[in-house]
Write a protein that holds these residues in place. Structure first.
Motif, PDB file in Angstrom:
ATOM      1  N   LEU A  86       0.839  -1.189   0.000  1.00  0.00           N
ATOM      2  CA  LEU A  86       0.000   0.000   0.000  1.00  0.00           C
ATOM      3  C   LEU A  86       0.875   1.240   0.000  1.00  0.00           C
ATOM      4  O   LEU A  86       1.855   1.313   0.746  1.00  0.00           O
ATOM      5  N   ALA A  87       0.525   2.191  -0.805  1.00  0.00           N
ATOM      6  CA  ALA A  87       1.290   3.435  -0.888  1.00  0.00           C
ATOM      7  C   ALA A  87       0.352   4.607  -0.645  1.00  0.00           C
ATOM      8  O   ALA A  87       0.111   5.430  -1.517  1.00  0.00           O
ATOM      9  N   CYS A  88      -0.215   4.638   0.549  1.00  0.00           N
ATOM     10  CA  CYS A  88      -1.098   5.739   0.920  1.00  0.00           C
ATOM     11  C   CYS A  88      -0.871   6.048   2.402  1.00  0.00           C
ATOM     12  O   CYS A  88      -0.283   5.242   3.123  1.00  0.00           O
ATOM     13  N   PRO A  89      -1.328   7.199   2.857  1.00  0.00           N
ATOM     14  CA  PRO A  89      -1.123   7.546   4.263  1.00  0.00           C
ATOM     15  C   PRO A  89      -1.803   6.547   5.199  1.00  0.00           C
ATOM     16  O   PRO A  89      -2.830   5.966   4.874  1.00  0.00           O
ATOM     17  N   VAL A  90      -1.185   6.365   6.365  1.00  0.00           N
ATOM     18  CA  VAL A  90      -1.696   5.442   7.370  1.00  0.00           C
ATOM     19  C   VAL A  90      -1.849   6.183   8.693  1.00  0.00           C
ATOM     20  O   VAL A  90      -0.952   6.916   9.105  1.00  0.00           O
ATOM     21  N   LEU A  91      -2.964   5.972   9.352  1.00  0.00           N
ATOM     22  CA  LEU A  91      -3.207   6.526  10.678  1.00  0.00           C
ATOM     23  C   LEU A  91      -3.304   5.362  11.651  1.00  0.00           C
ATOM     24  O   LEU A  91      -4.212   4.539  11.552  1.00  0.00           O
ATOM     25  N   ASP A  92      -2.340   5.258  12.554  1.00  0.00           N
ATOM     26  CA  ASP A  92      -2.333   4.196  13.559  1.00  0.00           C
ATOM     27  C   ASP A  92      -2.962   4.764  14.831  1.00  0.00           C
ATOM     28  O   ASP A  92      -2.466   5.730  15.406  1.00  0.00           O
ATOM     29  N   THR A  93      -4.040   4.143  15.297  1.00  0.00           N
ATOM     30  CA  THR A  93      -4.756   4.656  16.457  1.00  0.00           C
ATOM     31  C   THR A  93      -4.228   4.147  17.797  1.00  0.00           C
ATOM     32  O   THR A  93      -4.677   4.594  18.841  1.00  0.00           O
ATOM     33  N   LEU A  94      -3.261   3.223  17.790  1.00  0.00           N
ATOM     34  CA  LEU A  94      -2.752   2.691  19.050  1.00  0.00           C
ATOM     35  C   LEU A  94      -2.190   3.779  19.966  1.00  0.00           C
ATOM     36  O   LEU A  94      -2.520   3.800  21.158  1.00  0.00           O
ATOM     37  N   PRO A  95      -1.369   4.701  19.473  1.00  0.00           N
ATOM     38  CA  PRO A  95      -0.863   5.740  20.379  1.00  0.00           C
ATOM     39  C   PRO A  95      -1.986   6.555  21.027  1.00  0.00           C
ATOM     40  O   PRO A  95      -1.880   6.940  22.187  1.00  0.00           O
ATOM     41  N   LEU A  96      -3.044   6.793  20.294  1.00  0.00           N
ATOM     42  CA  LEU A  96      -4.178   7.534  20.848  1.00  0.00           C
ATOM     43  C   LEU A  96      -4.828   6.749  21.983  1.00  0.00           C
ATOM     44  O   LEU A  96      -5.156   7.295  23.032  1.00  0.00           O
ATOM     45  N   ALA A  97      -4.983   5.442  21.804  1.00  0.00           N
ATOM     46  CA  ALA A  97      -5.577   4.597  22.840  1.00  0.00           C
ATOM     47  C   ALA A  97      -4.702   4.549  24.086  1.00  0.00           C
ATOM     48  O   ALA A  97      -5.198   4.357  25.198  1.00  0.00           O
ATOM     49  N   LEU A  98      -3.411   4.727  23.913  1.00  0.00           N
ATOM     50  CA  LEU A  98      -2.478   4.687  25.037  1.00  0.00           C
ATOM     51  C   LEU A  98      -2.304   6.057  25.681  1.00  0.00           C
ATOM     52  O   LEU A  98      -1.432   6.245  26.527  1.00  0.00           O
ATOM     53  N   GLY A  99      -3.121   7.025  25.260  1.00  0.00           N
ATOM     54  CA  GLY A  99      -3.081   8.351  25.864  1.00  0.00           C
ATOM     55  C   GLY A  99      -2.142   9.323  25.192  1.00  0.00           C
ATOM     56  O   GLY A  99      -1.933  10.421  25.680  1.00  0.00           O
ATOM     57  N   GLY A 100      -1.601   8.929  24.070  1.00  0.00           N
ATOM     58  CA  GLY A 100      -0.683   9.806  23.350  1.00  0.00           C
ATOM     59  C   GLY A 100      -1.379  10.521  22.208  1.00  0.00           C
ATOM     60  O   GLY A 100      -2.585  10.707  22.214  1.00  0.00           O
TER      61      GLY A 100
END
Length: 76
Positions: A49-63
């Protein structure tokens, strides 16, 4: 088989990108799902895949979260 499904996904993403920006959203994408899918795609001789990726794990960890430019930037 993975190769069939992945080729279909890449085709769908390509079609979507013709009308709008595509961002992949995943939970723990950068450390888990993305690298696995990239390895499988490369083993099948297909593009990653060559598109932007948003990883939500840091958000779940309070970041905070940031969008990564490409799923092809993983260390394999």
């Amino acid at each position: 088989p993975f190769a069939d499904v992945w080729a279909e996904l890449l085709s769908w993403v390509d079609a979507c990108q013709r009308v709008a920006d595509v961002v992949i959203v995943g939970h723990n994408w950068l450390a888990f799902d993305g690298p696995i899918l990239a390895r499988l795609a490369e083993a099948a001789g297909l593009a990653t895949l060559a598109c932007p990726v948003l990883d939500t794990l840091p958000l779940a960890l309070g970041g905070s979260v940031e969008i990564t430019l490409s799923a092809t930037e993983f260390d394999r």
